[in-house]
Design an enzyme around this catalytic site. Structure first.
Site, short mmCIF file in Angstrom:
data_model
loop_
_atom_site.label_atom_id
_atom_site.label_comp_id
_atom_site.label_asym_id
_atom_site.label_seq_id
_atom_site.Cartn_x
_atom_site.Cartn_y
_atom_site.Cartn_z
N GLU A 269 0.94 -1.22 -0.02
CA GLU A 269 0.25 0.03 -0.05
C GLU A 269 0.82 1.43 0.09
O GLU A 269 1.99 1.35 0.59
CB GLU A 269 -1.02 -0.02 1.29
N ARG B 293 -3.96 -5.25 -0.28
CA ARG B 293 -5.46 -4.62 -0.74
C ARG B 293 -5.66 -4.55 -2.20
O ARG B 293 -4.81 -4.13 -2.90
CB ARG B 293 -5.68 -3.36 -0.16
#
Length: 189
Positions: free
Chosen positions: A70, A142
């Site tokens: 991320e 993610r």
């Protein structure tokens, strides 16, 4: 208000078509299951459950895999539109911190910005060395679908659930057990 609804309707339509068709040059999901093209996996979970720690463990155990973390540093140093980092830039600040300090004010802005930054990373072309490896794997911390996935949707896609109740960051035995589960999951895709 009407403009906002129109924008959301257009965004939903764009996202819907993205979800149904693979980006140009990307393998279809059927190709992935047939063993062609990189396997694209996403690590999902709530804040502070150990995703980043698990990603570091994967990077160490599988150096040939492409792992996209991320972009937290980007969220912590938001630049004003049209500025260049090389010159004196106007920094808007730490959007992540702003969201934690004033969630009512900054949650939507942060959610949108974090989604766009994840989308940018996931739309980048596959690294050449990844495409040339025998069984390429690409991991994302993610997915762009994180914000809209519901548990029921996961019933139709392969999911590996790693329920880690104890800290695995320093326990080699637990790390090895996690990597065995990951290996088995990847082999069966």
């Amino acid at each position: 208000m009407a403009a906002g609804r129109h924008f959301l309707r257009g965004l939903r339509a764009a996202l819907s078509s993205m979800a149904q068709t693979a980006p140009q040059g990307a393998p279809s999901s059927r190709g992935l299951h047939a063993g062609r093209g990189p396997r694209r996996l996403s690590i999902e979970g709530n804040i502070a459950v150990g995703k980043s720690t698990f990603v570091k463990l994967l990077m160490k155990a599988y150096p040939k895999w492409h792992i996209a973390t991320e972009p937290v540093a980007t969220w912590q140093d938001v630049q004003a539109a049209g500025t260049q980092k090389a010159c004196s830039t106007q920094s808007l600040g730490n959007l992540l911190d702003m969201m934690y300090r004033e969630p009512a004010r900054w949650s939507y802005t942060f959610q949108t910005y974090s989604f766009m930054s994840r989308l940018k990373v996931q739309l980048e072309p596959f690294p050449e060395n990844l495409l040339q490896s025998g069984k390429p794997v690409q991991i994302f911390e993610r997915s762009v679908y994180s914000d809209r996935l519901h548990f029921e949707a996961l019933l139709n896609i392969p999911v590996l659930v790693l329920d880690v109740n104890d800290d695995f960051s320093e326990d080699v035995t637990k790390q090895e057990e996690l990597m065995r589960k990951v290996n088995s999951f990847i082999r069966n895709l």
